[in-house]
Design a protein around this motif. Structure first.
Motif, PDB file in Angstrom:
ATOM      1  N   GLN A 251      -6.450   9.174  -3.866  1.00  0.00           N
ATOM      2  CA  GLN A 251      -7.478   8.729  -4.810  1.00  0.00           C
ATOM      3  C   GLN A 251      -8.113   9.945  -5.490  1.00  0.00           C
ATOM      4  OE1 GLN A 251      -7.188   5.759  -5.815  1.00  0.00           O
ATOM      5  NE2 GLN A 251      -8.968   4.681  -5.046  1.00  0.00           N
TER       6      GLN A 251
ATOM      7  N   HIS B 268       0.819  -1.209   0.000  1.00  0.00           N
ATOM      8  CA  HIS B 268       0.000   0.000   0.000  1.00  0.00           C
ATOM      9  C   HIS B 268       0.856   1.263   0.000  1.00  0.00           C
ATOM     10  CE1 HIS B 268      -3.780   2.046   0.343  1.00  0.00           C
ATOM     11  NE2 HIS B 268      -3.230   2.845   1.263  1.00  0.00           N
TER      12      HIS B 268
ATOM     13  N   VAL C 138      -6.503  -0.817  -0.576  1.00  0.00           N
ATOM     14  CA  VAL C 138      -7.219  -0.370   0.615  1.00  0.00           C
ATOM     15  C   VAL C 138      -8.326  -1.364   0.976  1.00  0.00           C
ATOM     16  CG1 VAL C 138      -9.027   1.172  -0.309  1.00  0.00           C
ATOM     17  CG2 VAL C 138      -7.872   1.731   1.819  1.00  0.00           C
TER      18      VAL C 138
ATOM     19  N   THR D 253      -5.096   7.597   1.824  1.00  0.00           N
ATOM     20  CA  THR D 253      -5.458   6.944   0.572  1.00  0.00           C
ATOM     21  C   THR D 253      -6.543   7.732  -0.151  1.00  0.00           C
ATOM     22  OG1 THR D 253      -4.870   4.793   1.464  1.00  0.00           O
ATOM     23  CG2 THR D 253      -6.296   4.807  -0.468  1.00  0.00           C
TER      24      THR D 253
ATOM     25  N   CYS E  96      -4.374   5.819   7.508  1.00  0.00           N
ATOM     26  CA  CYS E  96      -4.089   5.159   6.235  1.00  0.00           C
ATOM     27  C   CYS E  96      -5.239   5.377   5.253  1.00  0.00           C
ATOM     28  CB  CYS E  96      -3.849   3.671   6.477  1.00  0.00           C
ATOM     29  SG  CYS E  96      -3.519   2.718   4.981  1.00  0.00           S
TER      30      CYS E  96
ATOM     31  N   LEU F  17      -4.637   1.181  -5.982  1.00  0.00           N
ATOM     32  CA  LEU F  17      -4.811   1.728  -4.633  1.00  0.00           C
ATOM     33  C   LEU F  17      -6.156   1.318  -4.053  1.00  0.00           C
ATOM     34  CD1 LEU F  17      -3.432   5.366  -4.445  1.00  0.00           C
ATOM     35  CD2 LEU F  17      -2.986   3.490  -2.875  1.00  0.00           C
TER      36      LEU F  17
ATOM     37  N   ILE G 125       1.303   4.370  -2.598  1.00  0.00           N
ATOM     38  CA  ILE G 125       1.178   5.780  -2.213  1.00  0.00           C
ATOM     39  C   ILE G 125       2.405   6.549  -2.699  1.00  0.00           C
ATOM     40  CG2 ILE G 125       1.187   7.386  -0.235  1.00  0.00           C
ATOM     41  CD1 ILE G 125      -1.556   6.188  -0.617  1.00  0.00           C
TER      42      ILE G 125
END
Length: 161
Positions: free
Chosen positions: A153, A101, A126, A149, A145, A122, A105
């Motif tokens: 996004q 993850h 997640v 994310t 987190c 992504l 990122i």
């Protein structure tokens, strides 16, 4: 976490074609070990494939934007995380899910952010973290987190329009 010894890392991680060949062989071996429930052997070879794919995506200067390599990285990482889960090491499963993850990122923060497939990757990542948290309890930093994310996004979606 490193899986290749320093000698093999220096020999192998210089030739994209050689790395891909080894990646495919290690994934095949890892699947065989998983079917036989030989967790330690599966962990070892899947870890090597994960490290090799990470090199292809993040260090191989030849193909910085090759999303086939990103697929190799994610596939190996998720297979490695699954091996950890099946062997009862959900702590290591979370470690590898987070490794995947946060490397995604890192890509989203850089120039790769303008590529749509990264957004889908992504989103899948997640979802895996949410699934792990629902099954084993949320980890410290879980909400942070998800928030981070969501920020990336939104940034990735802006590149689509």
């Amino acid at each position: 976490m490193r899986f290749l010894c320093e000698t093999h890392r220096q020999q192998l991680l210089q030739d994209e074609t050689q790395v891909l060949s080894h990646w495919h062989e290690w994934m095949r071996q890892g699947d065989d070990f998983l079917q036989a429930e030989q967790w330690a052997d599966a962990f070892r070879v899947l870890g090597c494939s994960f490290e090799a794919a990470e090199w292809l995506v993040f260090d191989c200067q030849k193909n910085q934007q090759d999303f086939a390599h990103l697929t190799h990285f994610i596939t190996a990482g998720h297979r490695l995380a699954g091996c950890c889960r099946r062997s009862g090491r959900t702590d290591l499963e979370l470690h590898f899910l987070l490794s995947i993850h946060y490397r995604l990122i890192d890509l989203a923060k850089g120039s790769a952010a303008e590529y749509y497939p990264l957004s889908l990757n992504l989103q899948e990542s997640v979802q895996r973290l949410k699934q792990h948290s629902h099954q084993h309890g949320a980890f410290e930093g879980y909400q942070d987190c998800l928030t981070e994310t969501d920020t990336y996004q939104k940034r990735l979606r802006r590149h689509l329009h």
